[in-house]
Scaffold this motif. Structure first.
Motif: not given
Ligand code: BTN
Length: 261
Positions: A20-21, A23-25, A28, A49
């Motif tokens: 997805e992103s 940064n998100t990964e 996590r 993002r």
């Protein structure tokens, strides 16, 4: 498509196909207790993002990478990471362009951390942080979206890519150089103690003092002339009467033809 890069000693690389992103990964991974010092890179990003809640259009072939690190400094000091990361990107691009700054003379920073060639955006940086996420202290993620192969089109903004500027480099080579320059600025920074040196480095890579800018702040657009950074890294803008205003947040547009994603 996945790709790989060389990492400086002590740094790890996680290369993923499609996320997805990044940064998100990375967040996590942090939440799961990772010790930090890791680059997360993806061949494709489907929910990239940008700053201020914007979408980062992630066309195939560009670099989408996030560096996750754990810090002992305050969240306020960690805001300086946004500026350091811009310096690291400029230096990495200069490094891969062989003959240094001669190849891309118009490569420059726009506050806080857009990397431009002339007035066209080459790279965006999104720094995010969280306290006590998967471990004590401050967790920071420095996300870098660098237009290696092509600029996103149809966004009504001026963007460029390394390829469009005649610099053909693969993502792995770019990330290898970026990991080295990021480590270099982080070690100079020393969690804030070395910021004065980086403030100078940032200013050297930014537009000229006196350049007309528009800051789109929470109070609306504010016009003025760039007057450098203050000691904490805030943007200083002089109005028509010469009064200085200080901004710690806001999107900046070059009044002479710049754009913003
Ligand atoms: C900006 O608005 O200029 C910042 C853009 C940051 C984009 C990068 S791409 C890799 C990382 N993952 C994201 O979702 N965003 C950042």
């Amino acid at each position: 498509m996945m790709f790989t890069a060389e990492m400086p000693t002590g740094r790890r690389l996680i290369s993923l196909d499609r996320v997805e992103s990044t940064n998100t990964e990375a967040m996590r991974l942090a939440a799961a207790g990772d010790a930090g010092g890791v680059w997360l890179v993806a061949g494709e990003q489907v929910k990239g993002r940008g700053r201020s809640g914007r979408i980062w259009t992630s066309v195939p072939g560009n670099l989408y990478a996030s560096f996750m690190l754990r810090l002992a400094c305050s969240p306020q000091t960690a805001q300086q990471l946004a500026l350091l990361a811009g310096v690291a990107v400029v230096d990495a691009v200069r490094k891969v362009s062989d003959v240094g700054s001669d190849t891309l003379p118009a490569l420059r920073l726009k506050w806080p951390n857009d990397v431009l060639i002339g007035s066209a955006k080459l790279c965006g940086i999104l720094v995010e942080s969280a306290l006590n996420l998967g471990g004590p202290g401050l967790l920071a993620v420095i996300g870098v979206g660098l237009n290696v192969a092509r600029a996103p089109e149809g966004l009504g903004l001026t963007a460029t890519s390394l390829a469009a500027e005649g610099l053909h480099v693969d993502r792995g080579t770019m990330l290898t150089a970026l990991a080295v320059s990021m480590d270099k600025v982080l070690s100079i920074w020393d969690e804030g103690a070395g910021f004065p040196e980086l403030r100078v480095a940032w200013q050297e890579r930014a537009g000229p003092i006196g350049e007309p800018l528009i800051v789109n702040s929470s109070l609306g657009p504010v016009r003025g002339c760039y007057s450098g950074l203050d000691q904490d890294g805030a943007l200083l803008l002089a109005d028509a009467l010469g009064h200085q205003r200080r901004f710690t947040y806001g999107d900046v547009t070059l009044a002479d033809g710049g754009s913003e994603q």
